[in-house]
Write an enzyme that holds these catalytic residues in place. Structure first.
Site, PDB file in Angstrom:
ATOM      1  N   LYS A 226       0.833  -1.196   0.000  1.00  0.00           N
ATOM      2  CA  LYS A 226       0.000   0.000   0.000  1.00  0.00           C
ATOM      3  C   LYS A 226       0.877   1.259   0.000  1.00  0.00           C
ATOM      4  O   LYS A 226       2.042   1.213   0.409  1.00  0.00           O
ATOM      5  CB  LYS A 226      -0.887   0.033   1.253  1.00  0.00           C
ATOM      6  CG  LYS A 226      -1.967  -1.034   1.314  1.00  0.00           C
ATOM      7  CD  LYS A 226      -2.733  -0.909   2.609  1.00  0.00           C
ATOM      8  CE  LYS A 226      -3.849  -1.950   2.687  1.00  0.00           C
ATOM      9  NZ  LYS A 226      -4.935  -1.690   1.732  1.00  0.00           N
TER      10      LYS A 226
ATOM     11  N   ARG B 123     -10.730 -11.020   1.484  1.00  0.00           N
ATOM     12  CA  ARG B 123     -11.608 -12.031   0.880  1.00  0.00           C
ATOM     13  C   ARG B 123     -10.986 -13.417   0.946  1.00  0.00           C
ATOM     14  O   ARG B 123     -11.697 -14.416   1.006  1.00  0.00           O
ATOM     15  CB  ARG B 123     -11.932 -11.627  -0.558  1.00  0.00           C
ATOM     16  CG  ARG B 123     -10.761 -11.597  -1.505  1.00  0.00           C
ATOM     17  CD  ARG B 123     -11.004 -10.753  -2.739  1.00  0.00           C
ATOM     18  NE  ARG B 123     -11.059  -9.334  -2.404  1.00  0.00           N
ATOM     19  CZ  ARG B 123     -11.269  -8.373  -3.291  1.00  0.00           C
ATOM     20  NH1 ARG B 123     -11.462  -8.657  -4.572  1.00  0.00           N
ATOM     21  NH2 ARG B 123     -11.296  -7.101  -2.923  1.00  0.00           N
TER      22      ARG B 123
END
Length: 486
Positions: free
Chosen positions: A263, A337
């Site tokens: 990130k 997920r």
């Protein structure tokens, strides 16, 4: 801040302290004469002529030691509005160093049942602070003497409010902890302490998860020196009921660097909040246990840390999930997920629940779509979805349903595995993430996914939240259970 609430019976003597009284929406104070002296009443009556009566709260200073606080009860108030009044009153007292207040519940004229209970509930939810790492803490002490006679219904409500507050605060505490403290091991240890409430807590370590085939979850934590865990929390509050339990599944990424798909550095510190979904699940199960809810429920949380490292999962890796499906990992920052995939299919297979609701700070795309007003709702079941929406409107932890469709589902097909973990064609990021999760609900179990990325943490203090971790979802799901499943 310390808020002490003491209960006094009707007819108790009004002490020389700050007095809180309730009026109608026009601040008609004719029925308050018995609570004030003649001079005080005349003084307030004169000042009311020049005040903004559209406000909900007006303060009149009678001396350096005594104030009269008038709170107007507007027409057509909902319960949430009453709780917001309590939060607004807290905002007022929070600017003081200390003080003693008398709230006279006898002055309340409304059809809302247990108005003052909801008022104080909102006050306490707003009063939350996380300051354990401050070397110098503010020593604010507020004493509230509440004058009212309590009936059995109100006593029961107090226990309910206490349970919701403690569950919400537990979730907020977990989310607020720094990542060097709340790693997956420390997190699982804190969940083990819930056993004292009668909750069955089971912790699965990496060796056990590997044996079960949870390689989707395990892959996320490979780059971290901290071990990953899966924890189940079982509350059996209705042993006579042999029906399938209700199940709640939470994403618990204790810190998310993005892994190899790193990130940006700016605001990365906020990624300690990436375990908020799991915190809500833990806070909810705690709430059910404290109020001894007559329902059987299970919470399942996957606890990992997503870090880059020599052993970290790479873009392009393929892993096999608990349900036997293979996943091409195209982006290691789409890790939540992967954690939920194994947690969902494990929950469905082991507990065969009546429904599954998962919560996750899953996508930035949901913030772009809904901001900090609504959580994204995705579901394979209209009835479950409609129930969640209705209770969300009631407690003002609002959700908005977005679509699932076969055409979206095709976007996560992989040419070399059963599926890929991101949609490379662009767009519909929250939807394709939900489509990915739906592939791990294989037995037609009613399922709902709540993407709470925009709701779990707020930089602004608003409504019942003081700013920071919100605990969004505890009140929502507790209300769902109370209205439809107890």
């Amino acid at each position: 801040m310390s808020i002490e609430i003491n209960y006094k019976n009707s007819g108790s003597k009004i002490l020389p302290a700050n007095l809180v009284l309730f009026t109608d929406e026009k601040f008609n104070i004719s029925n308050l004469k018995k609570y004030t002296s003649n001079s005080e009443f005349s003084y307030i009556s004169d000042l009311l002529k020049t005040n903004d009566l559209k406000k909900s709260l007006l303060v009149f200073e009678l001396s350096s030691k005594k104030k009269i606080i008038l709170i107007s009860i507007k027409k057509n108030l909902e319960i949430y509005d009453v709780e917001n009044l309590g939060a607004e009153f807290y905002d007022y007292i929070n600017y003081r160093d200390k003080g003693e207040f008398i709230i006279n519940a006898e002055s309340i004229k409304t059809e809302i049942e247990d108005f003052i209970g909801h008022f104080l509930h909102g006050l306490r939810l707003k009063s939350y602070e996380f300051n354990i790492y401050k070397s110098k803490k503010e020593n604010k002490i507020f004493s509230i003497n509440l004058i009212r006679n309590k009936n059995k219904k109100q006593i029961k409500n107090e226990l309910r409010f206490k349970a919701i507050e403690e569950g919400t605060f537990f979730a907020r505490d977990l989310v607020s902890e720094p990542p060097n403290v709340l790693n997956p091991k420390e997190y699982s240890n804190r969940l083990l302490k819930l056993r004292k409430l009668g909750i069955k807590v089971t912790v699965y370590n990496e060796a056990q998860m590997k044996k079960l085939g949870m390689h989707s979850l395990l892959g996320v934590g490979r780059g971290s020196v901290n071990e990953s865990f899966l924890v189940t929390l079982e509350w059996n509050g209705n042993k006579k009921d042999k029906a399938a339990p209700l199940s709640f599944v939470g994403k618990g990424v204790c810190f998310d660097t993005g892994g190899i798909s790193l990130k940006p550095a700016k605001f990365m510190e906020e990624m300690k909040y990436d375990m908020a979904g799991s915190a809500v699940v833990a806070g909810l199960i705690q709430t059910l246990a404290i109020r001894k809810a007559k329902v059987n429920a299970v919470g399942v949380v996957g606890l990992v840390e997503n870090m880059p490292g020599g052993n970290a999962q790479r873009p392009g890796d393929i892993v096999k999930a608990y349900n036997g499906k293979t996943i091409e990992v195209l982006n290691t920052d789409a890790e939540g997920r992967l954690v939920l995939a194994d947690a969902l299919s494990f929950t469905e297979a082991k507990f065969k629940p009546r429904f599954m609701i998962d919560l996750a700070t899953l996508t930035g795309a949901i913030i772009m779509a809904l901001g900090e007003e609504y959580a994204g709702l995705f579901s394979n079941n209209d009835d479950l979805s409609n129930k969640i929406f209705r209770v969300g409107e009631k407690v003002k932890e609002k959700v908005w349903r977005l679509p699932l469709h076969n055409n979206y589902d095709k976007l996560i097909n992989s040419t070399i595995a059963d599926m890929q973990n991101i949609n490379y064609s662009g767009g519909a990021g929250s939807i394709t993430a939900a489509q990915f999760l739906q592939r791990f609900v294989t037995s037609k179990t009613p399922w709902a996914h709540l993407d709470i990325a925009g709701m779990a943490f707020s930089k602004k203090a608003a409504n019942l939240n003081p700013g920071g971790a919100t605990g969004f979802g505890v009140r929502l799901l507790n209300q769902l259970i109370e209205e439809y499943y107890e």
